[in-house]
Motif scaffolding. Structure first.
Motif, PDB file in Angstrom:
ATOM      1  N   LEU A 287       0.832  -1.214   0.000  1.00 47.75           N
ATOM      2  CA  LEU A 287       0.000   0.000   0.000  1.00 47.75           C
ATOM      3  C   LEU A 287       0.864   1.261   0.000  1.00 47.75           C
ATOM      4  O   LEU A 287       0.582   2.206  -0.734  1.00 47.75           O
ATOM      5  CB  LEU A 287      -0.947  -0.011   1.200  1.00 47.75           C
ATOM      6  CG  LEU A 287      -2.079  -1.033   1.140  1.00 47.75           C
ATOM      7  CD1 LEU A 287      -2.801  -1.093   2.487  1.00 47.75           C
ATOM      8  CD2 LEU A 287      -3.044  -0.720   0.011  1.00 47.75           C
TER       9      LEU A 287
ATOM     10  N   LYS B 229       2.098   2.365  -3.151  1.00 51.31           N
ATOM     11  CA  LYS B 229       1.065   2.991  -3.989  1.00 51.31           C
ATOM     12  C   LYS B 229       0.587   4.323  -3.397  1.00 51.31           C
ATOM     13  O   LYS B 229      -0.467   4.823  -3.772  1.00 51.31           O
ATOM     14  CB  LYS B 229      -0.126   2.041  -4.128  1.00 51.31           C
ATOM     15  CG  LYS B 229       0.175   0.791  -4.896  1.00 51.31           C
ATOM     16  CD  LYS B 229      -1.070  -0.067  -4.971  1.00 51.31           C
ATOM     17  CE  LYS B 229      -0.880  -1.173  -5.983  1.00 51.31           C
ATOM     18  NZ  LYS B 229      -2.149  -1.819  -6.291  1.00 51.31           N
ATOM     19  N   ASP B 230       1.344   4.854  -2.418  1.00 50.90           N
ATOM     20  CA  ASP B 230       0.992   6.106  -1.733  1.00 50.90           C
ATOM     21  C   ASP B 230      -0.331   6.022  -0.971  1.00 50.90           C
ATOM     22  O   ASP B 230      -1.066   7.004  -0.870  1.00 50.90           O
ATOM     23  CB  ASP B 230       0.964   7.294  -2.709  1.00 50.90           C
ATOM     24  CG  ASP B 230       2.346   7.629  -3.225  1.00 50.90           C
ATOM     25  OD1 ASP B 230       3.325   7.461  -2.463  1.00 50.90           O
ATOM     26  OD2 ASP B 230       2.448   8.051  -4.393  1.00 50.90           O
ATOM     27  N   VAL B 231      -0.634   4.838  -0.447  1.00 53.35           N
ATOM     28  CA  VAL B 231      -1.807   4.636   0.407  1.00 53.35           C
ATOM     29  C   VAL B 231      -1.274   4.324   1.798  1.00 53.35           C
ATOM     30  O   VAL B 231      -0.601   3.315   1.997  1.00 53.35           O
ATOM     31  CB  VAL B 231      -2.707   3.491  -0.111  1.00 53.35           C
ATOM     32  CG1 VAL B 231      -3.859   3.240   0.845  1.00 53.35           C
ATOM     33  CG2 VAL B 231      -3.222   3.815  -1.513  1.00 53.35           C
TER      34      VAL B 231
ATOM     35  N   GLN C 128      -2.522   3.377   4.805  1.00 53.25           N
ATOM     36  CA  GLN C 128      -3.563   2.764   5.623  1.00 53.25           C
ATOM     37  C   GLN C 128      -3.011   2.288   6.971  1.00 53.25           C
ATOM     38  O   GLN C 128      -3.671   2.429   7.977  1.00 53.25           O
ATOM     39  CB  GLN C 128      -4.182   1.595   4.844  1.00 53.25           C
ATOM     40  CG  GLN C 128      -5.382   0.970   5.496  1.00 53.25           C
ATOM     41  CD  GLN C 128      -6.591   1.881   5.497  1.00 53.25           C
ATOM     42  OE1 GLN C 128      -6.782   2.690   4.617  1.00 53.25           O
ATOM     43  NE2 GLN C 128      -7.410   1.758   6.512  1.00 53.25           N
TER      44      GLN C 128
ATOM     45  N   CYS D 206     -11.507   3.421   7.611  1.00 53.61           N
ATOM     46  CA  CYS D 206     -10.308   3.464   6.781  1.00 53.61           C
ATOM     47  C   CYS D 206      -9.817   4.898   6.706  1.00 53.61           C
ATOM     48  O   CYS D 206     -10.554   5.844   7.015  1.00 53.61           O
ATOM     49  CB  CYS D 206     -10.561   2.901   5.379  1.00 53.61           C
ATOM     50  SG  CYS D 206     -11.615   3.894   4.319  1.00 53.61           S
ATOM     51  N   TRP D 207      -8.578   5.049   6.292  1.00 54.68           N
ATOM     52  CA  TRP D 207      -7.998   6.362   6.065  1.00 54.68           C
ATOM     53  C   TRP D 207      -8.844   7.055   5.004  1.00 54.68           C
ATOM     54  O   TRP D 207      -9.165   6.481   3.961  1.00 54.68           O
ATOM     55  CB  TRP D 207      -6.547   6.184   5.621  1.00 54.68           C
ATOM     56  CG  TRP D 207      -5.852   7.425   5.182  1.00 54.68           C
ATOM     57  CD1 TRP D 207      -5.729   8.586   5.878  1.00 54.68           C
ATOM     58  CD2 TRP D 207      -5.172   7.634   3.947  1.00 54.68           C
ATOM     59  NE1 TRP D 207      -5.015   9.499   5.157  1.00 54.68           N
ATOM     60  CE2 TRP D 207      -4.660   8.942   3.954  1.00 54.68           C
ATOM     61  CE3 TRP D 207      -4.946   6.842   2.828  1.00 54.68           C
ATOM     62  CZ2 TRP D 207      -3.946   9.478   2.908  1.00 54.68           C
ATOM     63  CZ3 TRP D 207      -4.224   7.372   1.782  1.00 54.68           C
ATOM     64  CH2 TRP D 207      -3.726   8.676   1.829  1.00 54.68           C
TER      65      TRP D 207
ATOM     66  N   ASN E 270      -8.044   6.920   1.229  1.00 54.02           N
ATOM     67  CA  ASN E 270      -8.013   5.646   0.506  1.00 54.02           C
ATOM     68  C   ASN E 270      -9.308   5.497  -0.304  1.00 54.02           C
ATOM     69  O   ASN E 270     -10.238   4.792   0.082  1.00 54.02           O
ATOM     70  CB  ASN E 270      -7.827   4.494   1.485  1.00 54.02           C
ATOM     71  CG  ASN E 270      -7.493   3.183   0.797  1.00 54.02           C
ATOM     72  OD1 ASN E 270      -7.756   3.004  -0.388  1.00 54.02           O
ATOM     73  ND2 ASN E 270      -6.927   2.265   1.558  1.00 54.02           N
ATOM     74  N   GLU E 271      -9.357   6.167  -1.443  1.00 53.81           N
ATOM     75  CA  GLU E 271     -10.564   6.180  -2.285  1.00 53.81           C
ATOM     76  C   GLU E 271     -10.952   4.785  -2.769  1.00 53.81           C
ATOM     77  O   GLU E 271     -12.137   4.456  -2.837  1.00 53.81           O
ATOM     78  CB  GLU E 271     -10.373   7.121  -3.475  1.00 53.81           C
ATOM     79  CG  GLU E 271     -10.204   8.581  -3.088  1.00 53.81           C
ATOM     80  CD  GLU E 271     -11.399   9.164  -2.356  1.00 53.81           C
ATOM     81  OE1 GLU E 271     -12.544   8.737  -2.615  1.00 53.81           O
ATOM     82  OE2 GLU E 271     -11.182  10.065  -1.501  1.00 53.81           O
ATOM     83  N   LYS E 272      -9.968   3.982  -3.106  1.00 54.95           N
ATOM     84  CA  LYS E 272     -10.241   2.629  -3.603  1.00 54.95           C
ATOM     85  C   LYS E 272     -10.947   1.793  -2.530  1.00 54.95           C
ATOM     86  O   LYS E 272     -11.922   1.100  -2.823  1.00 54.95           O
ATOM     87  CB  LYS E 272      -8.939   1.968  -4.046  1.00 54.95           C
ATOM     88  CG  LYS E 272      -9.130   0.627  -4.702  1.00 54.95           C
ATOM     89  CD  LYS E 272      -7.812   0.083  -5.225  1.00 54.95           C
ATOM     90  CE  LYS E 272      -8.010  -1.280  -5.857  1.00 54.95           C
ATOM     91  NZ  LYS E 272      -6.756  -1.840  -6.357  1.00 54.95           N
TER      92      LYS E 272
END
Length: 157
Positions: A25, A28-30, A32, A119-120, A123-125
């Motif tokens: 993650l 991918k700049d996520v 979480q 979730c953060w 974190n759009e996905k």
């Protein structure tokens, strides 16, 4: 696929799963979860019976943790359980494994408890995944230096 409660013998495998997924993650700049994970914290959660594993034969595909909602949580729900750190190993992502876990939880907990997860907010996905899988956004809330989105897991999907 089979879900079972984790035991201390699973600790190294669980922390490796958390770290592999967190690193994936972050790449991918996520953001979480923190990396590396807190080994002693995961050990305590396993000892308290909060960690569950999703396996296919001898392969660890993912895990989730669940506990009663604490009094200091952003949202208080009667008979509430907090579902946290749902993890799908990067190799198994995109194969409906997360949907399998949410449906399993609906079948095994939603009859008597209300499930909450978060979730953060960035974190759009993941937010989109939760909404596609029958979760309702309850709101966006401040948490330390960032925001989180809190969802309820609807009883039927």
């Amino acid at each position: 696929m089979k879900i079972r409660q984790a035991c201390l013998e699973d600790l190294d495998q669980v922390t490796a799963l958390i770290n592999a997924t967190a690193k994936h993650l972050i790449d991918k700049d996520v953001f979480q979860w923190s990396y590396p994970c807190e080994y002693e914290e995961v050990k305590r959660e396993i000892e308290q019976g909060e960690v569950y594993l999703l396996e296919d034969g001898r392969k660890l595909m993912g895990s989730y943790s669940i506990r009663p909602i604490k009094d200091d949580y952003q949202v208080i729900i009667e008979h509430g359980l907090y579902l946290y750190r749902i993890i799908i190993h990067p190799y198994f992502q995109g194969n409906n494994v997360g949907s399998y876990i949410l449906n399993y939880l609906r079948d095994h907990h939603k009859k008597k408890e209300n499930l909450i997860l978060d979730c953060w907010a960035g974190n759009e996905k993941l937010k989109s995944f939760y909404m596609r899988n029958g979760c309702t956004l309850l709101g966006e809330f401040p948490e330390e230096s960032y925001k989180i989105c809190i969802f309820s897991v609807d009883k039927k999907h």
